[in-house]
Enzyme design. Structure first.
Site, PDB file in Angstrom:
ATOM      1  N   LYS A 195       3.240  75.170  41.691  1.00  0.00           N
ATOM      2  CA  LYS A 195       2.454  74.100  42.313  1.00  0.00           C
ATOM      3  C   LYS A 195       1.786  74.650  43.567  1.00  0.00           C
ATOM      4  O   LYS A 195       2.459  75.105  44.489  1.00  0.00           O
ATOM      5  CB  LYS A 195       3.363  72.923  42.676  1.00  0.00           C
ATOM      6  CG  LYS A 195       2.675  71.826  43.496  1.00  0.00           C
ATOM      7  CD  LYS A 195       3.685  70.783  43.981  1.00  0.00           C
ATOM      8  CE  LYS A 195       3.063  69.812  44.974  1.00  0.00           C
ATOM      9  NZ  LYS A 195       4.055  68.846  45.512  1.00  0.00           N
ATOM     10  N   LYS A 207       0.405  59.402  53.075  1.00  0.00           N
ATOM     11  CA  LYS A 207       1.633  59.677  53.813  1.00  0.00           C
ATOM     12  C   LYS A 207       1.479  59.248  55.269  1.00  0.00           C
ATOM     13  O   LYS A 207       0.381  59.276  55.833  1.00  0.00           O
ATOM     14  CB  LYS A 207       1.936  61.184  53.800  1.00  0.00           C
ATOM     15  CG  LYS A 207       2.218  61.789  52.444  1.00  0.00           C
ATOM     16  CD  LYS A 207       2.419  63.297  52.585  1.00  0.00           C
ATOM     17  CE  LYS A 207       2.640  63.977  51.251  1.00  0.00           C
ATOM     18  NZ  LYS A 207       3.975  63.685  50.695  1.00  0.00           N
ATOM     19  N   ASP A 277       0.680  60.103  45.527  1.00  0.00           N
ATOM     20  CA  ASP A 277       1.481  61.092  46.250  1.00  0.00           C
ATOM     21  C   ASP A 277       2.510  61.761  45.343  1.00  0.00           C
ATOM     22  O   ASP A 277       3.284  62.597  45.794  1.00  0.00           O
ATOM     23  CB  ASP A 277       2.173  60.439  47.451  1.00  0.00           C
ATOM     24  CG  ASP A 277       2.712  61.451  48.437  1.00  0.00           C
ATOM     25  OD1 ASP A 277       2.203  62.590  48.450  1.00  0.00           O
ATOM     26  OD2 ASP A 277       3.648  61.115  49.194  1.00  0.00           O
ATOM     27  N   ARG A 281       3.506  66.867  39.922  1.00  0.00           N
ATOM     28  CA  ARG A 281       3.836  66.883  38.488  1.00  0.00           C
ATOM     29  C   ARG A 281       2.580  66.789  37.625  1.00  0.00           C
ATOM     30  O   ARG A 281       2.552  67.300  36.509  1.00  0.00           O
ATOM     31  CB  ARG A 281       4.811  65.751  38.178  1.00  0.00           C
ATOM     32  CG  ARG A 281       4.269  64.351  38.362  1.00  0.00           C
ATOM     33  CD  ARG A 281       5.361  63.312  38.517  1.00  0.00           C
ATOM     34  NE  ARG A 281       6.039  63.430  39.804  1.00  0.00           N
ATOM     35  CZ  ARG A 281       7.065  62.680  40.189  1.00  0.00           C
ATOM     36  NH1 ARG A 281       7.540  61.763  39.361  1.00  0.00           N
ATOM     37  NH2 ARG A 281       7.621  62.844  41.371  1.00  0.00           N
TER      38      ARG A 281
END
Length: 427
Positions: A195, A207, A277, A281
């Protein structure tokens, strides 16, 4: 020029005047570290951090007892993100010195790359740095392809394109092939998937500042697997390995992805976005699809994926997930041999089903009814690994980065995990 502070090792306790728990003492000849045989590497690393805190920036490791592991423990604690430090290393045999030099080159590259400001390290820069590192150790055996921007959409890398399209800096997929055999038809032994989110604002699921201020480090998984491949090569890796780095910014703009969007992947899976957020994945899925298509014996993905893993393990361990008990055991054996901290967390078949969506096959985040966030994230990824029950390891790398200094680490990246993965690749 300032004279280097001499650092020596002793198995004798410090003079009583330093206290019965003193790990180091200062004398006319320099500083002595007092080993007690319980956790000598940890003691050396913590003492090095204290020595750096004293403002001592030039040291000489002298006397008996220094070997590669002890030298490396000292450097792990001594290195910091600001300023220059100079170490005069002790005499080591050729093999030990070569091992130390390789760690200094490659693991420091990992730490420095993760610490780099997001303004200086975008998706393309991360991919190019990875290529440059691997070319520095095995250029004749390396080929690569960089796919970016709209080319990703046209080639149906929809997770990576969707997450990265909101930034002016285009998303990038690096596909790198290390093939020391010279045979273009040689089987692929392993695939590494990282990632590489070079800055994560959270997107529209934004965030708070307290959680965003360290998000330049959200590419820690990509940097670590790159370093692991390079380090394995220096240790004699003679098998074909492919590296896939999924690099993007996760930012807010008029073109950014939104809650309720559905991503349709090349393997037929589709996922509804209910939290922008939980983007890691989504990009890893594209890399895992490519990795599975190589039919390797081993797939390892690494990502700073969930806060849940940090809640469970802090920044002290990398979280390991796998359906393959034998392979997980091999990884933990490698970690023990390299003195690196990994801890296995649960991953069961039911975690794959704890991501319900009303509009798609998968949801990119779990609901309140399924609070095991690190395990459900691993479950999500398993849908993109063709044979997920064998030969696949997922590492949620919680120990990659520290926002603040602690007794054994300066603030910033640690480089943990490079040696373990390299060990596994060359075992």
């Amino acid at each position: 020029m300032t004279e280097a502070m001499k650092i020596t090792l002793s198995t004798q306790p410090a003079d009583a005047r330093w206290g019965d728990k003193a790990t180091y003492s200062i004398n006319n000849d320099g500083i002595t570290l007092h080993l007690n045989g319980k956790d000598d590497l940890g003691l050396i690393q913590r003492a090095a951090r204290k020595i750096d805190g004293l403002g001592i920036k030039q040291v000489a490791l002298t006397g008996e007892g220094w070997d590669t592991e002890r030298c490396w423990a000292f450097w792990a604690g001594y290195k910091g993100p600001k300023g220059v430090r100079t170490v005069m290393w002790p005499d080591l045999d050729d093999a030990q010195r070569q091992e130390l030099d390789n760690r200094l080159t490659i693991i420091d590259w990992v730490r420095d790359t993760i610490n780099a400001p997001a303004e200086e390290l975008g998706p393309e820069q991360l991919a190019q740095r990875a290529v440059d590192l691997l070319c520095s150790v095995a250029c004749d055996s390396v080929t690569y392809r960089i796919t970016k921007g709209e080319d990703l959409r046209e080639q149906n890398y929809m997770g990576l394109h969707t997450v990265g399209r909101g930034s002016e800096r285009p998303p990038v997929l690096l596909a790198l092939d290390y093939n020391p055999t010279g045979d273009k038809d040689a089987p692929v032994y392993a695939c590494l998937v990282g990632k590489g989110i070079t800055f994560d604002s959270g997107g529209y699921s934004i965030k708070q500042s307290a959680f965003m201020d360290s998000m330049k480090s959200d590419m820690g998984g990509a940097a670590t697997v790159t370093g692991a491949l390079a380090f394995a090569i220096t240790r004699g890796l003679n098998k074909r390995v492919k590296l896939f780095l999924c690099c993007a910014d996760n930012l807010i703009s008029g073109n950014a992805f939104k809650l309720g969007d559905i991503i349709r992947y090349r393997n037929g899976k589709n996922a509804e976005v209910m939290n922008t957020d939980a983007e890691g994945r989504l990009v890893l899925a594209d890399g895992l699809i490519d990795a599975s298509a190589q039919h390797p014996q081993l797939i390892i993905d690494m990502a700073t994926l969930t806060g849940a893993a940090k809640t469970a393990l802090g920044n002290d361990y990398h979280a390991l997930f796998s359906f393959d008990d034998t392979l997980a055991g091999r990884l933990l054996t490698s970690a023990a041999q390299e003195n690196e901290p990994f801890w296995r967390l649960p991953l069961a078949e039911f975690h794959r089903n704890q991501l319900p969506s009303n509009f798609a096959e998968l949801n990119n985040t779990g609901s309140a009814a399924y609070p095991a966030g690190a395990s459900t994230a691993a479950g999500f990824l398993s849908h993109f690994v063709e044979n997920y029950r064998e030969g696949w390891l997922h590492i949620d790398c919680s120990a990659t980065y520290r926002k603040a200094p602690v007794e054994q680490w300066a603030a910033g990246a640690t480089g943990l995990g490079v040696r373990t993965i390299a060990n596994l690749l060359t075992a």
